[in-house]
Enzyme design. Structure first.
Site, PDB file in Angstrom:
ATOM      1  N   LEU A  19     -13.943  -5.667   4.667  1.00  0.00           N
ATOM      2  CA  LEU A  19     -13.000  -5.586   3.552  1.00  0.00           C
ATOM      3  C   LEU A  19     -13.191  -4.296   2.752  1.00  0.00           C
ATOM      4  O   LEU A  19     -14.300  -3.808   2.587  1.00  0.00           O
ATOM      5  CB  LEU A  19     -13.181  -6.798   2.636  1.00  0.00           C
ATOM      6  CG  LEU A  19     -12.996  -8.163   3.315  1.00  0.00           C
ATOM      7  CD1 LEU A  19     -13.156  -9.286   2.294  1.00  0.00           C
ATOM      8  CD2 LEU A  19     -11.644  -8.277   4.006  1.00  0.00           C
TER       9      LEU A  19
ATOM     10  N   HIS B 184      -7.785  -4.430   0.931  1.00  0.00           N
ATOM     11  CA  HIS B 184      -7.803  -5.901   0.983  1.00  0.00           C
ATOM     12  C   HIS B 184      -7.903  -6.486  -0.423  1.00  0.00           C
ATOM     13  O   HIS B 184      -7.270  -7.497  -0.726  1.00  0.00           O
ATOM     14  CB  HIS B 184      -9.006  -6.401   1.806  1.00  0.00           C
ATOM     15  CG  HIS B 184      -8.949  -6.026   3.255  1.00  0.00           C
ATOM     16  ND1 HIS B 184      -9.826  -5.140   3.827  1.00  0.00           N
ATOM     17  CD2 HIS B 184      -8.120  -6.426   4.251  1.00  0.00           C
ATOM     18  CE1 HIS B 184      -9.545  -5.017   5.117  1.00  0.00           C
ATOM     19  NE2 HIS B 184      -8.516  -5.768   5.392  1.00  0.00           N
TER      20      HIS B 184
ATOM     21  N   GLN C 193       1.515  -2.695   3.389  1.00  0.00           N
ATOM     22  CA  GLN C 193       2.566  -1.843   3.947  1.00  0.00           C
ATOM     23  C   GLN C 193       2.023  -0.855   4.981  1.00  0.00           C
ATOM     24  O   GLN C 193       2.745  -0.370   5.834  1.00  0.00           O
ATOM     25  CB  GLN C 193       3.260  -1.104   2.786  1.00  0.00           C
ATOM     26  CG  GLN C 193       4.214   0.003   3.170  1.00  0.00           C
ATOM     27  CD  GLN C 193       5.410  -0.502   3.978  1.00  0.00           C
ATOM     28  OE1 GLN C 193       5.828  -1.646   3.829  1.00  0.00           O
ATOM     29  NE2 GLN C 193       5.942   0.356   4.837  1.00  0.00           N
TER      30      GLN C 193
END
Ligand code: PAF
Length: 284
Positions: free
Chosen positions: A33, A37, A148
């Site tokens: 992570l 995240h 995205q």
């Protein structure tokens, strides 16, 4: 924070939250992570009462010779990040828990999976769509949060959810970038110091495309040619694609009109990097 290793355990956590009238936000991850995240977790916490993060390096989305074995798995560090970020439950299953027998049922999202990364990673989006369908069935969230940066993954998942009438919302969050523009990614840690510097050329090329579109250039081939000139300033970069496509269907565009996705994939050493921007050609 609750940590569930099995499907039964995570279903019990989510059922309890639901019984208390809570909405459930879900952030699927493969771990390792980073701040990208964390931004998804924060977005989930803003919109939902109970946040579940899954940490699962999904074998079915890696092709032969890809980095499945070497993919980083710093579970303790990931759990600490989840705890600090206010996650309510982590689902960290083993491969045997997710795929207890030979998998015979697959989700293939046609067309949207085929261009861009689909040409270079055959079977990748079938693995992504299948594991996301399984995770959505296991967790049963009201909303799932995606970045995205993985624009094609987002398009595939959105189409799967729409086509299969899955009862959840897909929330797309902006790409998180390092101060020098590099999109955050778990794979950035593979880069050597020189490659890390070189990697910033990708965002520079994307910015160049946005400038050109704002200046009124509309021929996609001309814009991608200029982007190629920027990218070739780093000879070590091996370009896989530089494409301008419709932001939703991912269909190739000859002329830039409306909302377009400008996307790049390239390799530096053994690391594959992807990035993109969405440019609205009508908003000059
Ligand atoms: O984006 C990722 O990390 C993975 O593709 C996902 C969505 C967790 C599925 O394994």
């Amino acid at each position: 924070m609750q940590i569930a290793k099995t499907i039964t355990e995570i279903r019990a956590c989510v059922s309890q939250a639901r019984a208390a009238g809570k909405t459930v936000g879900f952030v699927p991850t493969m771990g390792a992570l980073h701040v990208g995240h964390v931004s998804l977790i924060k977005a989930a916490a803003e919109r939902c009462d109970f946040v579940v993060v899954s940490i699962f390096v999904n074998p079915t989305q890696f092709g032969p010779g890809e980095d499945f074995e070497k993919y980083p798995r710093p579970l303790d560090k990931d759990l600490a990040i989840c705890e600090e970020s206010g996650v309510d439950a982590v689902f960290a299953p083993s491969p045997a828990e997710m795929y207890p027998r030979q998998n015979l049922t697959w989700v293939t999202v046609e067309k949207v999976s085929e261009p861009l990364c689909g040409r270079f990673r055959p079977g990748h989006f079938r693995g992504v769509a299948t594991v996301c369908a399984k995770l959505f069935n296991v967790v049963g969230p009201n909303a799932a949060f995606f970045g995205q940066k993985d624009a094609q993954q987002v398009a595939v998942i959105q189409r799967m959810v729409a086509d299969l009438n899955m009862p959840l919302e897909i929330v797309v969050c902006p790409t998180v970038r390092e101060p020098d523009g590099l999109a955050t990614s778990s794979r950035n840690q593979y880069l050597s110091p020189q490659e890390r510097k070189d990697a910033t050329v990708i965002y520079r090329a994307l910015q160049r495309s946005a400038e050109l579109i704002r200046e009124g250039k509309a021929a996609a081939a001309e814009i991608t040619r200029y982007m190629g000139e920027v990218l070739r300033q780093v000879p070590a970069l091996r370009i896989e694609y530089v494409s301008i496509v419709d932001a939703e269907s991912l269909d190739d565009l000859r002329r830039v009109e409306g909302k377009v996705l400008v996307a790049v994939a390239a390799r530096l050493g053994s690391t594959r990097l992807i990035d993109n921007i969405v440019v609205d050609a009508t908003a000059k």
